[in-house]
Design an enzyme around this catalytic site. Structure first.
Site, PDB file in Angstrom:
ATOM      1  N   ASP A   1      59.122  42.830  19.855  1.00 47.60           N
ATOM      2  CA  ASP A   1      57.744  42.393  20.059  1.00 47.60           C
ATOM      3  C   ASP A   1      57.075  42.057  18.725  1.00 47.60           C
ATOM      4  O   ASP A   1      56.128  42.729  18.287  1.00 47.60           O
ATOM      5  CB  ASP A   1      56.930  43.445  20.814  1.00 47.60           C
TER       6      ASP A   1
ATOM      7  N   HIS B   1      53.420  47.110  24.009  1.00 51.13           N
ATOM      8  CA  HIS B   1      53.911  46.705  22.689  1.00 51.13           C
ATOM      9  C   HIS B   1      55.113  47.561  22.281  1.00 51.13           C
ATOM     10  O   HIS B   1      56.091  47.056  21.722  1.00 51.13           O
ATOM     11  CB  HIS B   1      52.764  46.840  21.692  1.00 51.13           C
TER      12      HIS B   1
ATOM     13  N   SER C   1      57.030  44.708  15.600  1.00 53.19           N
ATOM     14  CA  SER C   1      55.687  44.220  15.303  1.00 53.19           C
ATOM     15  C   SER C   1      55.615  43.584  13.914  1.00 53.19           C
ATOM     16  O   SER C   1      56.334  42.628  13.647  1.00 53.19           O
ATOM     17  CB  SER C   1      54.682  45.361  15.478  1.00 53.19           C
TER      18      SER C   1
END
Length: 312
Positions: free
Chosen positions: A164, A236, A136
Site C-alpha cells: 500500500d 492501510h 506506505s
C-alpha cells in the site's frame, strides 16, 4: 469519506527541496536465524566484511511514516522468511527522517533511498538476490533505492514489493514516475493496494498490481467514520497482513480491469480471466492488474496450498 478523498486529492505535490535527511538517519540491523533477538548493526563501511551470506536471498524491511523498526509487521514477516529457508533479513529504521511532518518525511524518501542504495552496493550482494519490501512511505523510499542503484551501477534491483505505497502528495499529476514508485525501479515491482484514494496510492504503478477487495475499504475493518484513532489505519495496514500470509500459503488472484472515471474507481474481473499466485510467490512473468477477495479476519487469504506441505 468523500471529504477525506477530496482532501488527499487536493494536496500539493511532494516538495523534495524540504528534504533534510543525512546518512546517519538510517540504521540497519541484520538477522540471520529465527532465534536471534538482537540484530547485528550494519553500516556502509562494515557491511562487506560481516557474516552475511551473499549467496542467499537478502530482504530489507522498510517501515512507513511515524513508525520504526518495532513496526508490528517486521517480526512476523521475518519469521515467515526463515520458515521458508535461509535468508538475510535486514530491519531498516529510518525513523529519524521519517517521523517528521508528512511534508518533510515524504521529501526524505529521496535522500534516504540514495543512502540505502549506496549501502546495498557496498555490500556486494548480487542485485538479483535483493528483495526490498516497504510499507506506505517505505514503498516510496524503496522506489528511490531502485532508481539510485540503476543510476550508480547501470543495473536494476531484483525486486520491490510495495505494501500500500503512500498516495498523498505522490499521486499529484506534477510528480512524474521518476520521482515516485514505478515499474522501472526493479526487475519486478509488485504492489498491493488496500487503501486507495486515502492513505494508499490509487492507480496501478507496478508490473503487477493487486487490488484485494477492489483496493478500497478492507473487509473486517471498521468504517473510517466509526474507527478509533488506532483503527483508522486498518485498511492501510492490511497490505502487510496479506503479504505475510502469502509467504507460507498460496492463494489466487484474477486478472482484472482497473477503471477510474470522475474519481470513482472500479476493479472488475475480466471475462476468461487469467490467474496468478498472490503475494510473495507471484510468478515473475506476471503482468497487469489482479483482484481477489479476503476473509474478514485472520487467516485473511483464501488458501489453496500450504507452502510448507511438500506433498501438496
Amino acid at each position: 469519506m468523500d471529504q477525506e478523498k477530496e482532501f488527499y486529492r487536493s494536496l500539493p505535490p511532494v516538495d523534495y527541496s524540504l528534504a533534510d535527511a543525512v546518512a546517519t538517519d538510517v540504521i540497519y540491523k541484520l538477522f540471520i536465524h529465527p532465534e536471534q533477538e538482537v540484530g547485528t548493526i550494519l553500516t556502509e563501511e562494515n557491511v562487506a566484511s560481516t557474516n552475511l551470506d551473499k549467496t542467499i536471498p537478502t530482504v530489507l524491511l522498510i517501515h512507513g511514516w511515524t513508525s520504526n523498526d518495532n513496526s508490528p509487521w517486521y517480526r512476523p514477516l521475518r519469521d515467515s522468511f526463515f520458515r521458508l529457508g535461509p535468508h538475510n533479513v535486514i530491519y531498516v529504521d529510518w525513523s529519524i527522517a521519517g517521523n517528521k511532518s508528512y511534508d518533510v518525511s515524504s521529501a526524505n524518501t529521496n535522500p534516504i533511498g540514495k543512502y540505502m542504495a549506496k549501502f546495498l552496493l557496498a555490500s556486494g550482494i548480487p542485485l538479483e538476490n535483493i528483495h526490498v519490501i516497504g510499507h506506505s512511505l517505505g514503498s516510496q523510499t524503496s522506489a528511490f533505492i531502485g532508481k539510485y542503484i540503476l543510476e550508480f551501477s547501470g543495473k536494476k534491483l531484483g525486486r520491490i514489493t510495495a505494501l500500500d505505497p503512500a498516495g498523498p502528495k505522490f499521486e499529484h499529476p506534477l510528480v512524474p514516475p521518476d520521482l515516485r514508485l514505478c515499474k522501472n525501479d526493479a526487475e519486478l515491482v509488485d504492489v498491493i493496494h488496500t487503501d486507495i484514494q486515502l492513505y494508499g496510492f490509487t492507480a496501478p504503478i507496478g508490473h503487477v498490481d493487486f487490488y484485494p477487495n477492489e483496493g478500497k475499504h478492507q473487509i473486517g475493518c471498521p468504517r473510517r467514520d466509526k474507527a478509533s484513532e488506532e483503527e483508522v489505519n486498518c485498511s492501510h495496514a492490511r497490505s502487510t497482513h496479506y503479504f505475510i500470509e502469502s509467504l507460507l500459503t498460496k492463494s489466487k488472484a484474477w486478472e482484472a480491469v482497473y477503471e477510474e472515471k470522475d474519481y470513482e474507481v472500479t476493479v472488475r474481473v475480466k471475462e476468461e480471466s487469467r490467474e496468478v499466485t498472490f503475494g510473495h510467490h507471484v510468478e515473475k512473468s506476471a503482468r497487469g492488474v489482479y483482484y481477489f477477495e479476503t476473509n474478514a479476519a485472520h487467516p485473511f487469504l483464501k488458501v489453496e496450498q500450504n507452502i510448507l506441505d511438500r506433498t501438496a
